[in-house]
Structures are given as structure tokens and as C-alpha cells.
Design an enzyme around this catalytic site. Structure first.
Site, PDB file in Angstrom:
ATOM      1  CD  GLU A 178      -1.880  -2.366   1.436  1.00  0.00           C
ATOM      2  OE1 GLU A 178      -0.718  -2.659   1.789  1.00  0.00           O
ATOM      3  OE2 GLU A 178      -2.800  -3.193   1.410  1.00  0.00           O
ATOM      4  CG  HIS A 197      -9.396  -6.492   8.645  1.00  0.00           C
ATOM      5  ND1 HIS A 197      -8.185  -6.737   9.243  1.00  0.00           N
ATOM      6  CD2 HIS A 197      -9.312  -7.057   7.412  1.00  0.00           C
ATOM      7  CE1 HIS A 197      -7.425  -7.437   8.417  1.00  0.00           C
ATOM      8  NE2 HIS A 197      -8.064  -7.644   7.307  1.00  0.00           N
TER       9      HIS A 197
HETATM   10  C1  TPP Z   1      -1.984  -4.490   4.620  1.00  0.00           C
HETATM   11  C2  TPP Z   1      -3.052  -5.365   4.089  1.00  0.00           C
HETATM   12  N1  TPP Z   1      -3.380  -5.263   2.796  1.00  0.00           N
HETATM   13  C3  TPP Z   1      -4.333  -6.053   2.251  1.00  0.00           C
HETATM   14  C4  TPP Z   1      -4.990  -6.978   3.024  1.00  0.00           C
HETATM   15  C5  TPP Z   1      -6.083  -7.856   2.410  1.00  0.00           C
HETATM   16  N2  TPP Z   1      -5.584  -9.205   2.214  1.00  0.00           N
HETATM   17  C6  TPP Z   1      -5.731 -10.122   3.178  1.00  0.00           C
HETATM   18  S1  TPP Z   1      -5.003 -11.563   2.764  1.00  0.00           S
HETATM   19  C7  TPP Z   1      -4.494 -10.968   1.284  1.00  0.00           C
HETATM   20  C8  TPP Z   1      -3.709 -11.875   0.365  1.00  0.00           C
HETATM   21  C9  TPP Z   1      -2.465 -12.392   1.008  1.00  0.00           C
HETATM   22  O1  TPP Z   1      -1.909 -13.430   0.253  1.00  0.00           O
HETATM   23  P1  TPP Z   1      -0.673 -14.289   0.783  1.00  0.00           P
HETATM   24  O2  TPP Z   1       0.277 -13.427   1.508  1.00  0.00           O
HETATM   25  O3  TPP Z   1      -0.155 -15.041  -0.386  1.00  0.00           O
HETATM   26  O4  TPP Z   1      -1.280 -15.294   1.845  1.00  0.00           O
HETATM   27  P2  TPP Z   1      -2.346 -16.462   1.639  1.00  0.00           P
HETATM   28  O5  TPP Z   1      -3.688 -15.809   1.736  1.00  0.00           O
HETATM   29  O6  TPP Z   1      -2.116 -17.078   0.319  1.00  0.00           O
HETATM   30  O7  TPP Z   1      -2.124 -17.391   2.775  1.00  0.00           O
HETATM   31  C10 TPP Z   1      -4.889  -9.656   1.115  1.00  0.00           C
HETATM   32  C11 TPP Z   1      -4.635  -8.846  -0.080  1.00  0.00           C
HETATM   33  C12 TPP Z   1      -4.639  -7.032   4.395  1.00  0.00           C
HETATM   34  N3  TPP Z   1      -5.248  -7.870   5.239  1.00  0.00           N
HETATM   35  N4  TPP Z   1      -3.655  -6.248   4.884  1.00  0.00           N
END
Ligand code: TPP
Ligand code: TPP
Ligand code: MG
Ligand code: MG
Lengths: 327, 372, 327, 372
Positions: free
Chosen positions: C60, C129
Site C-alpha cells: 500500500e 479491519h
Molecule cells: C496491509 C493489508 N493489505 C491487504 C490486506 C487484504 N488481504 C488479506 S489476505 C491478502 C492476500 C495475502 O496473500 P498471501 O500473503 O499469499 O497469503 P495467503 O492468503 O495465500 O495465505 C490480502 C490482499 C490485508 N489484510 N492487509
């Protein structure tokens, strides 16, 4: 009583707490070998060594988060932000991890950590370096925020903050570091000031000036002028602690004087004084003889120009003018 | 460019220390020392995670839970292997996809399920939900929702271990998408610079929500290799294989405990379900064939089961019993959760401050809460 | 008039602005190929392609800073934060670079950028959140903040925000995305709503309920109950825009009813309503027959439990109770 | 551990593409194409920066300025070389140590000095100060005080150039301490992933305030090498040598302009003065000998002067004249600044919003400012 500088009062607080509790660690950019950008930690690295006084890279989110993590294991980190303004790059750690982990875990975890550094305008360092975020952080339940105005308050509040078992954010002030004031000798015993207790810095009967941080000094100076030039007796209440807040003291002084001017270096939209005004109108509605007025920083990013910055900030002249509007 | 970057593109790259041709990780001392009972326990743990989530999914869909539900199904081998290696001074912290880690470190199904139900009997008393399970008594520090935000905490745990003079380490987990958060970079530099006993683990399931690894990260051979930027050790692990997992994890944990040096590990894995249960697109950004292939050929639970059967430690019938027991335990947990009381309105105001919770002298000075 | 969902009203706003101005770009996590985590950008990537609708990594600070930089060169980025709560990892870019660069350059640079996404509690996603940062950002001069409550306001304010030459932060709401309401047909002409204009959503004479975002709906529901069950006529003022703020409309309604309850999903310490209360007591002091009261989110991090979260938030019952305290 | 990590520890490492043994950078086409006049202009620019700071320092110490003053003395060759290569679609952005960059891109001494004095005639009308000079008309975007915070803006400039269909690039500067900010890492990944025409430049002067590179960063051979983590090109440059600077910068800028690919460049340099003028410790964290050595043997201004004299382009007398002219120009700028008016109290409220400054319809709706 001996008089020492605000800076040295803080230094003494650190030294005593490092001595008292081996889990206390000072950490931050340039706090160790360089003695601190503002020399607040002077001599402590030399005295306490690498384990207790630690220099960090310029990675505020990383090292503050690290401090929070270490605090969960019982370390008691005292983290310096070289300027509180740099909170902006560590905001997530400051308002989510430190503030919410106790709550989200249903009370299983706590973070006994102190974040500290100067938070003030008035040094001509421009918009990004002159934030006063005390109101911003006090808005987050889970955090505590204190803003000492005098050397004694600085020492007493810092020691309480370090012993407190919740995250406490201490807002110091580069323009106060060099100020001298009476502070009890260490030999007189352990000197602490509880969080959440305001202090009447001057008694008065016609109007209440409610302030915190450097604005307390402006309020005191304005009170002198009001007395001498206008025969108005102003009471000056120093909040000292923003959260917990001494609401009782606030209401009492307003009930006594029936008028209040809030002096607050915050920007006016949702400055600390917005919350204070809201509380006063709710809890002392029938005692108010005039609307509560505020003297805040003029509503713009901080200007650099040394010729004009002091006019953007609250200052004694602006306080006097505001008082005369409602008395 | 529709569909560009879709799909998994897994390089079998050679990692710096352990990917020696023909190496059999079952031979490594840390695996040789495993008793038959311990091997079966690993199976049981994975199965318990699997069934806990089967039941969670069922009741989430039945409207019993709020918020998100990020399932760990397909990745169980990772948390299970890690937890099996943890000693008294080792600590774990992870992101929101935390059910597997929580059960693996020994949390009970009841408290976990009740947390999902938002009940007062939940591990976080209904305050944390799916993303926020904690068990400090088991050296388990959650469950965190802000992507990447837990990694600084994780190196802080390592800092604490070292500061307190203990020989231990922290295991900090994140996903493949999380590696692009600034806090992760800052943490890696600090871990290397301060020589912290930190094992930083990327559970690479190929996707961050609907974005494949290739569309979110620029990298040379793999994500763990970014460790080289900080002159840090790293390795890449096939997450399907418990023996490989334990062998390589053990090396990194010993490096941390004995030499106080950090490591980055990338573990290749796959999530069967969508990002969360609400992820309606789960089958759009990856092909049904890809998903099916992982289920059929790469299920770490079945692969371990087969291995144990081949080793003569487990029979198919015994495996079935373990599955049934896990399902029964999970179902009972759902009943426990269902019949538990929710938090009260007064509970909202608890657990904000240690001092007010403990009604200390300090907590009696000044106003802490600002409800009108 | 046709009725469409809040989500689709936003989608229409983007589509029209992408059409109108080739410098408009939508950007954020999962906004393109995935159609947005909440489907607000559905179909736009397919229609407008890779150049105009862009997926970003989970960075971000990086991508928002990039958008700000691009805006200095005349690109008009509309940046999605998947949740406004994730502001915490991009705070520096949001409150320093976007808010201050015009000021620090003496007006040489401006940043025509929109930041948007949902900012609300009530979906059981826990403390990290569920932030409502509208008051927090409105505190920074240089930023504008709007919070639409209805589909029409969402479309009209979003279009104005995109055309505005200053950074505008638009706070949407996951719980409003599915709500339907009347929105003029595109064929009826360009539909915009100016920033800084409040809207009386219900006329009344006994008390003013002042709210923004989803709290407006709670206020309206409470007003119905007050009318039916207590014969109290409540006026509901929807602020719509927090900065600029329609102070005139606020003062007018209070002058009319002489009583105000502020309904605000913020936490009470320095919520938006703290600033509103401060302004009312200052500018309508003599019109107030009772202290201004507030219904805010109960002062703790957001609880997860779906059984109880709605009680932590403002809701119609709590509004009715509060009104009855002062009428 | 007192003194650990003190001092400069410069590896002469071999960079990937250009550090070929015996290479003479004066031969590279971009240097061959330099006219004598242009070479002298480079000298003049460096000299003007040097003298501007001589005078700034003098009047800062006389109390004419507020805040910080971060001097660039010793590093002038870098900004000068960069600016000499910029075309119509190339953009520059830097941190708070920005006087050199500002003058190099063509800003006038008067507006810069007046800004230091906090006068209304300053480039930022007295609002920015030493850390915040800007000249968008010269594709120069400042001057930024938050360490690392300008790097996302810099890749945004590259994004804008590419979006607008221009063949250009952005040059984003930071110090050796800034590389450990999260935003820098996020930006590097995005620059590589999105193939942005971005040249990211580390001006490595060995120290971030009182902390040597070794005490702030973990790295393998050098800081620029971190680019490999993102599969990005990188190089390391001896910042004393204008020819080397121009040759290697040109390669990176052309890669950006023609291939739309980013590069990380690390430029080795040295600051003569303290971190800022207030840095009382400047001689504590580094030895007086080290500082003296850099002044005597590594002054880029003198080295270039010698080169030009050796090439027969410049005489010692002409050099002196240039120095005197620069000093006179800087002194005149100080007089200009001194005699300029300060901003008024009303000015405080200007330049907050474009709409209110331009008194548009939009600006007339609602309250924008909240002064009581
Ligand atoms: C700072 C922030 N940005 C965006 C999100 C929304 N978000 C939650 S999980 C996620 C994807 C994360 O993917 P990854 O790190 O590959 O983990 P996985 O879900 O595959 O275990 C996003 C974009 C968040 N929780 N925090
Ligand atoms: C986020 C942030 N943290 C800390 C500071 C204080 N600070 C200003 S410059 C500086 C040192 C930076 O060193 P380096 O990046 O090497 O640049 P140099 O000063 O050597 O040019 C520090 C710590 C800041 N301005 N911003
Ligand atoms: Mg993933
Ligand atoms: Mg440096």
C-alpha cells in the site's frame, strides 16, 4: 529544590529505570553511540552498554514492531522516535499491534512498551516534521498518551510510563528540552507522577485556560498578561495526560470559572481540544457562561518560515486575544 | 492480456544448502529420531486440522460465524512440522490463515471453534475471530490480520528470546503475497543485522487472493532468495513432504538457536479452497484442473498416510479411525461452541488495558474510556 | 427513478469518468482481473483494459505513493484500499505526501488523486479491519474526506472527487454496497454532487440527528421510531462531506431544533462528532437547550463476535435512548 | 563493543556490467559527445553548488535561517552529472539533502537562498525550507524530508512518464540509510514488476547521521546488489569521477527510456560536513583523518578541475574566475534573500488546496478551514 533541564530529567528517569529493572531497554535511531539526536539519552550507552541501549536502522515499522514483539515476552522497551512525526511510517505497528493485541487475544497478551520522542512545531522544520499526534493516538482505545510540560512532569510521567503495563506514548518537545525546572533529588526517593492526573499550574477565578505540553507555558504567560493588563484572573490547568484524562479536574475548573479557552498546538479539526470541548459542553453545560473557545495551530500544514511559524502556533498573544473575546 | 500471469509456474530451483540430488530427508537425524508413535501423531495433527476445517466450513456456510474464514486445507503439513520441532524457548506467530498453526501447537478444538462462533468460551473470548487465535502459554502469538504486520512482532519474539538469554528461536509465517510489504523488508534487514534467532517462513501457495506469484512479485529464482539481499541464509522446501519439511526447518531452527542467525524459508504448498470462503472467484484465477491436480497428487495428508503405510507403521484401517476421531472431535467442538454463551455487552469494554482489567491503582486515576 | 445498488452506482461513476477523461486510472489490489474484493470495479478491467484498470501487489505505501507521484504528472489515479483500515501501512504517503506537497512547494504541485474503499465496522472482521478513519484524515489540512450514505450520493460524490484537483478520500461501506436507491439515469445528464454540501434526509422540529455514512440510516430508522412511539419529530442531517464541512447546515438545523444528537461510527475520543460538537457549542451556543449528546462506537477496539458487534456500533435503539435522555 | 562498526569499509566490488578492468569512461560515447564548453559548465555547476553552500553555512551560523541545513558538499558531482543527462521527459526527485540537485537542474540561487531565509520570494514561498525545494517546470519534484518517502513518488513519476506515452525516466535519490525503509522495498518490487522507467539512486556517503553503513544495513557485497532480489539491473559507481558517473548513469537512463526497465545505482561518495549543521558529533563517529583524506584526495570538484586542466580545456586562472563568480552569485543571493519580504500571516492559509487557491466553484461549498 535543584533545577535541572527537561532533557536531563528524562535522562535521569531512564537511568533510574534501567537500574531498577533489567528488562528495560532503550532503543531507537542514534540513541546509543550518538547519545540521541537531541542528547536525551546522553551517556546511557556508555554506562549501560550494547544490551540495554540499542541503535536501530532507519526502519521505524520494523524496529517498533520488534519492540512490541519483545514486550510480549516481558522485555520493557522504551522506543525513541527521533521525531514523533515519523509515526507515519510505523502507524500500523503503533495503532494495531500495540493497541489491539491485548483486546484481540481476550486479554492473553499485553504490551508494556513506551514510545517516546519530541512532538511539536516551532522549530522551522516544515510540514512533515512538525506533527502533534497526541490527539490522534489518544483516539485509539488501548493506548495511553502523556505530554509533560515541565522537567518534573517529564521525569515523573516517564517513570510511570515505563512501569505501566500498557503501551504509553510520551510526547516530548524539542523546545522544552533545554528548559530548567525544579525536580526532586533522587535521594529524596522514587519520584513518579501518575498517568491521568492533571495539574493546576496557576490558580485563578475568571477563566480556565486548559492546555498541555508547551501550550501550558503560553497559557501561563498569557495569564500573567491578563492579570497585569486586564485584571483578569486566569486559572491554568495542565492536562499532562491526554489518555487517561483527568476529566474531573477539567470540569471542576470550568465549574469554578464558568469560561474556558483551550490552548492546543494541534490543528483545530479534531485536535485534543475538540474532545475537551465536547466533554465540557456535555458535563458542565449549565456552568458555561460563554462558548468554549480554542487557540490551536492555524489550520494548514506547518509553514517553514522562521519569520512566521510562531504565529501559526498558539502563542501568548493569541491566547490573550481569545480570552478577551469571551470575558 | 486476459489471463496473463494466471497459473502456477513453479521452478524446481536448487537451494543453497540442502537440495542435493537424491537426498532422502527421512535419513536426516531429526527424522530418524522420530518414534512410530510420533509419526502417527503428526498424521493425527494434520487430520485434526483437516477435520476442524471441514466442520468450520460447514457451520460457516450455515451462518454460524461472522467475518472471514481462511481455510488452511492443503497446507497442514507445514504448521504440523514446525510445531513438532518447537522446544520450550521456540515461539510461533502467523497471519490470518491461522487455524492449522493453532491446533498444531496444541490449542483445543473447543476454544478454537468457540472463537469462530464468537462465543465467550473462545480462545480470545470471542474478540478475535478466525484471524486472531492466540495461546501465549504454548508460545503461540497468533493470528494477525494486517498482511505482513506480524513479521516485525516475530523478530521481536526472537529479540526477546535472545535478550532473555535463552537458546530458542521464533518462527514467523506469512504468505507469498505478504513478502511485498515494507515491514517484511525492514524486519529481514534487522534480523540479519542484529543476528536474531528468527526463522522467517513464506508459505507459498502460489496466490495472494486472485493474484499469482508472478503478478505480485519480481524475483530472480524464488522469493526466499530475497534473503541474499541481506546476506541471510535461505532455503526452499517442498511442503508436501513432512520429512523434507522437518529436516530443513530443523537446520534453520538450529542455526537460530546455536548461532543466533536468521533464515528465510520458502515452503511450496497449495490451498484447496478460495482465499477465504467468501472468495467466489476461487476457480477463475486458477484452472479446475490445477486445483484437482493438487488435491489428487499433492495432498500432504494422503502422502504422509501412504508413507506411514509403506513404512508399516499405520494401516489404512487405523488411518480411517484417526479420521473418524478427528471428525467426532470437531463435531463435538461445534456443539460446544453452539451451546456456549456469547460475550455480554459489558465484555466489549474488557481487555482494552491491562491496568483497568487488573483494577490497579494506576487504573483508578483519570478517565480511560470515553463513552458518553 | 430507477433504483440501483450503491456498488453499481460507484461502478457507473468510474465507468463514466474513465470514459470522460483518459488520464483517469483505477488502481489497487484485485481491482482488475478479480473485479475487486467487493466487486465495485466489476467489468471495468474487461472493458477498459490493462492501462486503465491496474492490479497492484500488496504494497500500500508503495502503490499509493506511486499514484501520488503519477498524479503530480497529471495522471488522475483512483486508488482502492481494499479496506480503508489498511491506511495504517500507507499512512506516511496519505498524510504527508498527498496532504503536504502542495503546501511545501508553495503551490507549485498539486495531487489530483482519489483514495477510496470501505471504512466501517459491523462485518465481524475484528479490530484491525474495522477502522473508521474519516475523522482522522479530516484532521489533516490539505485532504478532503467524503462519506456517502446512499447510492446517489456515492455516485455523485465519487464523480466530483475524481474531478477535484485536490486529494479526496472517499469512505465507502461494505454494508452499504448492496443497498438500493434511486440514481438518475446517465441519459438525464452528468450527475455530480458537490463536496461540502450536507443533505437533510428527513425534516423534523424537535431534535437534530446529525450523522454520516451508515449512521445516517440508523438515524433515519430511529427518527421513525421516535415519531411513532414518542411523538418526537427528529430532523436527520447527512453530512456527506466531512471536509469541506457544511457548517451552515449544521448550525441551521440546531437553531431550528435547539437540540442535537450526533450519530457517529467513530470511536468517541476525537471522533468526527467531537469536532461537530465543538463547532455547534461555539456557533450555536445560545440556541442549545441541552448538551449535545453523541452515539458513537463503544470505546474499545472492534470486537469480533457477531453476537455483539452491532451493540458496539451506533444502532437505532441506542440513538432513540440517547434522544430520550435530552428531549 | 565501543566503536564497533565505526568508519568506512569500502569494498571495491565488481559490478555486473561496467566495472571492466582498465575501462576508461571518458571514452564512452556520452562523454565523447561532450563539448569543451559543456565540460566547463559541469565544473561551473559543481562550483556554484559548493559556493551556494559556503554562503548558506555562513548565514545559517549567523542565525538567518531556521530548521536544518543538510549540506551536500563533497557530493556535488552526482547531482551535476545526473542533471546533465536529463532530457525533456526525464524527472528528478530527492531527499532533504537537496540543494545540489536543485541548482543542478537549473533553479536560481536567489529563489533557493530566499527559501532558506524563509522569505516570500523563496522557491516555495518560504513554506518548504531547506528540505523542500521544488521546480516542476524543470521536471524537479523536490526535496523530501521523510526518509525513503520520496521513492514511491519517484516510481510514480516513472509511471506517469510511461502512462503519458513518453520516452523518459525518473531519477529518484536517497541515502545509504534510507534503503532500510519499507517504502523503498515496496517501490523496487513495483518498479521491476511493472517495468517502470525508473532509475533508483543510492547516494552512499557511508553514514546515516552517526551510523555507518555497516551498522545500519545487512548486505552481501553492496547495497545496490539488493536489486537482485527483484531481478533488477544494478551498478556501483565511483562518485568522484564525472566520466564514470555519466557513463553508467546514461546506461541506466537509456535502459529506462528504451526498454522501460528499472535500475538501482549505488554511488559512492562522502559528505564533508555533519549530517546537518546541527550535527555536533560529526567528528566523533568518523575520524578526522578519514574526513581529511576525502577532502584532500577525493574532492570531486578538484578532481574534475584537474582533469579539465590536464585535458587543456581549463586553466587554473579560469577555474579561479569561475569560483569567484560563483561566490559573488551566492553572496548576491544572500543579499536578495535578506532584503526580500517574509510571508505574511495570511500566507499561512494559502497553498493548502488547489481549489481554494483558485477560488473555484467547488471551493465555495462548505468549510475548508477550521480556525476558530
Ligand atoms: C496491509 C493489508 N493489505 C491487504 C490486506 C487484504 N488481504 C488479506 S489476505 C491478502 C492476500 C495475502 O496473500 P498471501 O500473503 O499469499 O497469503 P495467503 O492468503 O495465500 O495465505 C490480502 C490482499 C490485508 N489484510 N492487509
Ligand atoms: C522516516 C524517518 N526517519 C528518520 C528521519 C531522521 N533522519 C533524517 S536524515 C536521517 C539519516 C539518513 O541517512 P542517509 O539515508 O544515509 O542520507 P544522508 O543524510 O547520508 O544523505 C535520519 C535518521 C527521517 N527524516 N525520516
Ligand atoms: Mg498465498
Ligand atoms: Mg548517508
Amino acid at each position: 529544590m535543584r533545577e535541572i533541564e527537561y532533557r536531563d530529567a528524562l535522562n535521569e528517569a531512564f537511568d533510574e529505570e534501567l537500574e531498577r529493572d533489567s528488562s528495560v531497554v532503550l532503543m531507537g535511531e542514534e540513541v546509543a553511540q550518538y547519545n540521541g539526536a537531541y542528547k536525551v539519552t546522553k551517556g546511557l550507552w556508555e554506562k549501560w552498554g550494547d544490551k540495554r541501549v540499542v541503535d536501530t536502522p532507519i526502519s521505524e515499522a520494523g524496529f517498533i514492531g520488534m519492540g512490541i514483539g519483545a514486550s510480549m515476552l516481558g522485555v520493557r522497551p522504551v522506543m525513541e522516535l527521533m521525531f514523533w512525526s515519523f509515526h507515519s511510517v510505523a502507524f500500523d505497528q503503533l495503532v494495531n499491534n500495540a493497541a489491539c493485541v491485548r483486546y484481540m487475544s481476550g486479554g492473553l497478551i499485553n504490551c508494556p512498551i513506551v514510545m517516546r520522542g519530541p512532538a511539536n512545531g516551532g522549530t522551522n522544520v516544515g510540514a512533515t516534521h512538525s506533527h502533534c499526534p497526541e490527539g490522534l493516538f489518544a483516539a485509539f482505545p488501548g493506548l495511553k498518551v502523556v505530554v509533560p510540560a515541565t522537567p518534573a512532569d517529564a521525569k515523573g510521567l516517564m517513570k510511570s510510563a515505563i512501569r505501566d503495563n500498557d503501551p504509553v506514548y510520551v510526547m516530548e518537545n524539542t523546545l522544552l528540552y533545554g528548559n530548567k525546572g525544579p525536580v526532586p533529588e533522587p535521594s529524596e526517593g522514587d519520584f513518579t507522577i501518575p498517568l491521568g492526573k492533571a495539574d493546576i499550574k496557576r490558580e485563578g477565578s475568571d477563566i480556565s485556560l486548559i492546555a498541555h505540553g508547551r501550550s501550558v507555558l503560553h497559557a501561563l504567560e498569557a495569564a500573567e498578561t491578563l492579570q497585569k493588563e486586564h485584571n483578569i484572573s486566569a486559572e491554568v490547568l495542565d492536562l499532562r495526560s491526554i489518555r487517561p484524562l483527568d476529566q474531573e479536574a477539567i470540569i471542576q475548573t470550568v465549574q469554578k470559572t464558568n469560561r474556558a479557552v483551550l490552548v492546543d498546538e494541534s490543528k483545530p479539526f479534531n485536535g485534543v481540544s475538540s474532545q475537551i470541548a465536547t466533554l465540557i459542553q456535555e458535563h458542565a453545560f449549565d456552568y458555561l457562561d460563554a462558548p468554549i473557545k480554542r487557540v490551536c495551530t492555524i489550520d494548514a500544514p506547518a509553514i517553514y518560515s522562521p519569520h512566521i511559524e510562531d504565529e501559526q502556533l498558539p502563542n501568548p498573544r493569541r491566547v490573550v486575544e481569545k480570552v478577551l473575546e469571551i470575558v | 492480456m486476459a489471463g496473463s500471469g494466471y497459473g502456477l509456474d513453479r521452478l524446481m530451483i536448487s537451494s543453497p544448502e540442502t537440495n542435493v540430488e537424491g537426498l532422502d530427508f527421512s535419513d536426516s537425524p531429526i527424522n530418524q529420531s522420530l518414534s512410530d508413535a510420533e509419526k502417527i501423531e503428526l498424521y493425527r495433527t494434520m487430520m485434526r486440522i483437516r477435520r476442524f476445517e471441514t466442520i468450520s466450513l460447514k457451520f460457516y456456510n450455515a451462518g454460524k460465524m461472522g467475518g472471514f474464514l481462511h481455510l488452511y486445507t492443503g497446507q497442514e503439513s507445514i504448521a504440523t512440522s514446525c510445531a513438532s520441532l518447537m522446544g520450550d524457548h521456540d515461539h510461533m506467530i502467523t497471519a490470518y490463515r491461522c487455524h492449522g498453526h493453532s491446533l498444531a501447537v496444541g490449542m483445543g478444538m473447543n476454544e478454537c471453534m468457540a472463537e469462530l462462533y464468537g462465543k465467550a468460551t473462545g480462545c480470545s473470548q470471542g474478540k478475535g475471530g478466525s484471524m486472531h487465535f492466540f495461546a501465549p502459554d504454548k508460545n503461540y502469538w497468533g493470528g494477525h490480520g494486517i498482511v505482513g504486520g506480524q513479521i516485525p512482532l516475530g523478530i521481536g519474539l526472537a529479540y526477546g528470546v535472545k535478550y532473555n538469554g535463552n537458546q530458542g528461536c521464533s518462527l514467523s509465517f506469512m504468505g507469498d503475497g505478504a513478502v511485498n510489504q515494507g515491514s517484511v523488508h525492514e524486519s529481514m534487514n534487522i534480523a540479519a543485522l542484529f543476528e536474531l534467532p528468527a526463522v522467517i517462513i513464506i508459505e507459498n501457495n502460489g496466490y495472494s487472493m486472485g493474484t499469482s506469484q508472478k503478478r505480485s512479485s519480481a524475483y530472480r529464482d524464488c522469493l526466499a532468495q530475497r534473503a541474499e539481499a541481506y546476506d541471510m541464509a535461505w532455503d526452499i522446501i517442498n511442503g508436501e513432504d513432512i520429512y523434507e519439511l522437518r529436516a530443513k526447518l530443523h537446520i534453520a531452527m538450529e542455526r537460530a538457536r546455536k548461532e543466533s542467525l536468521p533464515t528465510v524459508l520458502e515452503i511450496q504448498t497449495y490451498r484447496w479452497y478460495g482465499h477465504s470462503v467468501a472468495d467466489a472467484n476461487a476457480k477463475k484465477y486458477r484452472t479446475p484442473e490445477e486445483i484437482q491436480k493438487y488435491k489428487d497428487e499433492h495432498d500432504p495428508l494422503i502422502l504422509w498416510e501412504k508413507k506411514l503405510i509403506a513404512e508399516g507403521i499405520l494401516t489404512a484401517e487405523e488411518a480411517k479411525v484417526i479420521g473418524k476421531e478427528a471428525m467426532a472431535e470437531a463435531s463435538a467442538a461445534a456443539e460446544f461452541a453452539e451451546s456456549s454463551p456469547p460475550p455480554s455487552i459489558e465484555d466489549i469494554s474488557k481487555h482494552v488495558y491491562w491496568e483497568t482489567d487488573n483494577d490497579t491503582e494506576a487504573s483508578k486515576v483519570g478517565r480511560h474510556f470515553f463513552n458518553d
